[in-house]
Write a protein that holds these residues in place. Structure first.
Motif, PDB file in Angstrom:
ATOM      1  N   UNK A   1       0.825  -1.199   0.000  1.00 41.22           N
ATOM      2  CA  UNK A   1       0.000   0.000   0.000  1.00 41.22           C
ATOM      3  C   UNK A   1       0.866   1.259   0.000  1.00 41.22           C
ATOM      4  N   UNK A   2       1.992   1.189   0.718  1.00 42.84           N
ATOM      5  CA  UNK A   2       2.879   2.352   0.746  1.00 42.84           C
ATOM      6  C   UNK A   2       3.432   2.653  -0.635  1.00 42.84           C
ATOM      7  N   UNK A   3       3.730   1.621  -1.412  1.00 46.03           N
ATOM      8  CA  UNK A   3       4.249   1.831  -2.766  1.00 46.03           C
ATOM      9  C   UNK A   3       3.217   2.546  -3.629  1.00 46.03           C
ATOM     10  N   UNK A   4       1.955   2.153  -3.505  1.00 43.10           N
ATOM     11  CA  UNK A   4       0.906   2.811  -4.291  1.00 43.10           C
ATOM     12  C   UNK A   4       0.707   4.256  -3.831  1.00 43.10           C
ATOM     13  N   UNK A   5       0.826   4.486  -2.521  1.00 40.34           N
ATOM     14  CA  UNK A   5       0.722   5.852  -2.012  1.00 40.34           C
ATOM     15  C   UNK A   5       1.868   6.700  -2.531  1.00 40.34           C
ATOM     16  N   UNK A   6       3.066   6.132  -2.555  1.00 38.06           N
ATOM     17  CA  UNK A   6       4.211   6.865  -3.103  1.00 38.06           C
ATOM     18  C   UNK A   6       4.015   7.160  -4.584  1.00 38.06           C
ATOM     19  N   UNK A   7       3.438   6.207  -5.300  1.00 34.24           N
ATOM     20  CA  UNK A   7       3.163   6.427  -6.720  1.00 34.24           C
ATOM     21  C   UNK A   7       2.186   7.579  -6.902  1.00 34.24           C
ATOM     22  N   UNK A   8       1.145   7.623  -6.056  1.00 31.94           N
ATOM     23  CA  UNK A   8       0.164   8.705  -6.143  1.00 31.94           C
ATOM     24  C   UNK A   8       0.801  10.049  -5.825  1.00 31.94           C
ATOM     25  N   UNK A   9       1.603  10.094  -4.770  1.00 30.43           N
ATOM     26  CA  UNK A   9       2.268  11.348  -4.410  1.00 30.43           C
ATOM     27  C   UNK A   9       3.243  11.783  -5.489  1.00 30.43           C
ATOM     28  N   UNK A  10       3.929  10.819  -6.103  1.00 33.44           N
ATOM     29  CA  UNK A  10       4.861  11.147  -7.189  1.00 33.44           C
ATOM     30  C   UNK A  10       4.100  11.716  -8.381  1.00 33.44           C
ATOM     31  N   UNK A  11       2.947  11.115  -8.696  1.00 35.08           N
ATOM     32  CA  UNK A  11       2.139  11.619  -9.809  1.00 35.08           C
ATOM     33  C   UNK A  11       1.600  13.013  -9.512  1.00 35.08           C
ATOM     34  N   UNK A  12       1.159  13.239  -8.280  1.00 34.99           N
ATOM     35  CA  UNK A  12       0.647  14.556  -7.916  1.00 34.99           C
ATOM     36  C   UNK A  12       1.757  15.602  -7.929  1.00 34.99           C
ATOM     37  N   UNK A  13       2.954  15.199  -7.505  1.00 34.74           N
ATOM     38  CA  UNK A  13       4.072  16.138  -7.515  1.00 34.74           C
ATOM     39  C   UNK A  13       4.464  16.562  -8.915  1.00 34.74           C
ATOM     40  N   UNK A  14       4.232  15.695  -9.909  1.00 35.31           N
ATOM     41  CA  UNK A  14       4.563  16.017 -11.294  1.00 35.31           C
ATOM     42  C   UNK A  14       3.369  16.529 -12.086  1.00 35.31           C
ATOM     43  N   UNK A  15       2.196  16.598 -11.447  1.00 37.77           N
ATOM     44  CA  UNK A  15       0.989  17.017 -12.155  1.00 37.77           C
ATOM     45  C   UNK A  15       1.025  18.519 -12.425  1.00 37.77           C
ATOM     46  N   UNK A  16       0.664  18.887 -13.645  1.00 39.68           N
ATOM     47  CA  UNK A  16       0.665  20.299 -14.026  1.00 39.68           C
ATOM     48  C   UNK A  16      -0.551  21.039 -13.477  1.00 39.68           C
ATOM     49  N   UNK A  17      -1.653  20.318 -13.264  1.00 46.25           N
ATOM     50  CA  UNK A  17      -2.921  20.961 -12.946  1.00 46.25           C
ATOM     51  C   UNK A  17      -3.118  21.245 -11.468  1.00 46.25           C
ATOM     52  N   UNK A  18      -2.331  20.603 -10.592  1.00 43.41           N
ATOM     53  CA  UNK A  18      -2.634  20.652  -9.167  1.00 43.41           C
ATOM     54  C   UNK A  18      -2.530  22.072  -8.602  1.00 43.41           C
TER      55      UNK A  18
END
Length: 447
Positions: free
Chosen positions: A1-18
């Motif tokens: 679960x931590x790996x998926x959370x890290x993936x989500x945070x990584x995607x949000x950190x690189x998201x242009x729209x956030x």
């Protein structure tokens, strides 16, 4: 679960729209708050009639807010359309993978957020304005803040033009990616050497774990997986590291001794992605630099100076690595190996840096000479014998390619001279290289 959370945070950190979305929400909430202040009567009539706040009527307020809203959304669309066109041209020269450096750039996100946030703010305030025939209400404070936001957007536009003009410059992009490489080295290396992996015979009677997923391994929760292996008194050896591709039906790991639930534990501790990008992959940032150099050396662009700039950053990265240790990927629990993850070694690191550039610059004497000069500087920083042998291997490969592809004797002689300088630096150090190469044979003989 931590790996998926890290993936989500990584995607949000690189998201242009956030960040722009957050600024839009902030603009809407600010509009409601300031309108509420205007309705509350907390601002005295003397202040409202003064020169510091908007003191016009409802018709003027609607005209003003309409102009602010229309201009901000129009300029935002025009500016970013031009930006996309400029980035498309830049991607053709530097590579499409570098576009993520532009999309996650805070300056670009703040600019878009400023325009869209001001547009949203103006629209929310506009809906509250009432003329005299409608029961007049003019939010003077909110109107005044809207005027200030319009001037802020003008300043943001000036900043954005200069910012983008600098960011699409190839030297600026190389320096930006070089900074990311330096951060990755600081994050993914260790100060003290880690234990070596167990010998190959340790896995002789292990059990294979097959995974039917496909994609690049982006995140790995190594600590949780190692704890699971220790609790179940087993050892796990992953066969791919973050950034590598998992093929469906391929073996992802070896487990010894075999235990129930190993496949589920590995699946829960890993997160895959369709893109070859991972915060735990040191070679990911290096590949971006190498791609810039390879494209610069292509016949369509033919820009060896850009390739030389990339080589300078790669050499600086190797000098940063000289004082630290690369992780071995061994995770111990109770002094026993619980998890072994493949990790990049020094040979693999230098191969990812220089192989593609050398292969594409085989007939370019200037680039090969600069590569030899960079490796000479690196060997002056590096004192580990094994790492020096890796650098020597690349220097010899460069000379071999030069012999096969450079026909001009003078150019080949320059390459040979740089190769000899490397050998002198490796054997005698910087003093020996300067003395032996530039002063006299007598000085060199005293070394």
């Amino acid at each position: 679960m931590t790996a998926r959370l890290r993936k989500l945070l990584y995607a949000l950190g690189n998201a242009f729209w956030l960040l722009p979305a957050a600024m839009v929400i902030l603009g809407i909430l600010s509009a409601f708050a300031l309108i509420a202040v205007d309705r509350s009567g907390l601002i005295s009539s003397r202040i409202l009639q003064g020169n510091w706040l908007y003191n016009g009527g409802g018709t003027g307020a609607r005209t003003l807010l309409g102009a602010v809203a229309a201009s901000t959304i129009g300029v935002a669309g025009t500016v970013f359309s031009i930006t996309i066109a400029a980035l498309s041209l830049a991607a053709g020269q530097m590579g499409p993978r570098l576009l993520q450096n532009f999309t996650r750039d805070r300056g670009n996100q703040i600019t878009l957020g400023a325009f869209l946030g001001t547009f949203s703010y103006a629209m929310m305030v506009l809906r509250s304005v009432r003329t005299q025939s409608e029961g007049e209400f003019v939010p003077h404070l909110a109107l005044s803040v809207g005027i200030l936001l319009a001037f802020f957007c003008v300043a943001t536009l000036v900043f954005f033009v200069g910012h983008m003009a600098g960011r699409i410059n190839v030297d600026s992009v190389i320096d930006l990616v070089g900074t990311e490489v330096r951060k990755a080295i600081a994050r993914l290396t260790v100060a003290d050497p880690e234990p070596a992996p167990p010998p190959a015979s340790f896995w002789l009677h292990s059990t294979e774990v097959v995974d039917d997923r496909r994609g690049y391994l982006q995140q790995l929760d190594a600590d949780t997986l190692a704890d699971w292996a220790a609790v179940n008194e087993t050892a796990i050896r992953l066969l791919l590291r973050p950034g590598e591709y998992l093929f469906p039906g391929a073996v992802i790991a070896l487990v010894t001794p075999a235990v129930e639930g190993a496949g589920v534990a590995i699946r829960d501790a890993t997160a895959l992605s369709s893109q070859r990008a991972s915060s735990a992959d040191l070679e990911s940032e290096i590949r971006q630099l190498v791609e810039v150099a390879v494209r610069a050396l292509s016949p369509g662009i033919n820009d060896p100076h850009t390739a030389m700039s990339v080589l300078d950053r790669l050499g600086a990265a190797l000098c940063d690595v000289a004082s630290v240790h690369l992780p071995t990927g061994v995770h111990l629990r109770n002094d026993r190996p619980a998890l072994i993850v493949p990790s990049v070694n020094y040979d693999g690191l230098t191969d990812s840096m220089f192989h593609l550039i050398r292969q594409n610059a085989a007939g370019n004497a200037a680039t090969l000479i600069r590569m030899l000069e960079v490796l000479t500087a690196v060997v002056g920083c590096e004192h580990d014998t094994i790492r020096r042998q890796s650098l020597q291997r690349h220097v010899d490969l460069i000379l071999d390619d030069a012999k096969r592809n450079i026909e001009n004797p003078a150019d080949l002689a320059d390459v040979r001279a740089r190769h000899e300088n490397f050998a002198t630096m490796m054997e005698h150090g910087a003093i020996g290289a300067v003395c032996g190469a530039r002063l006299s044979p007598r000085c060199a003989s005293t070394l």
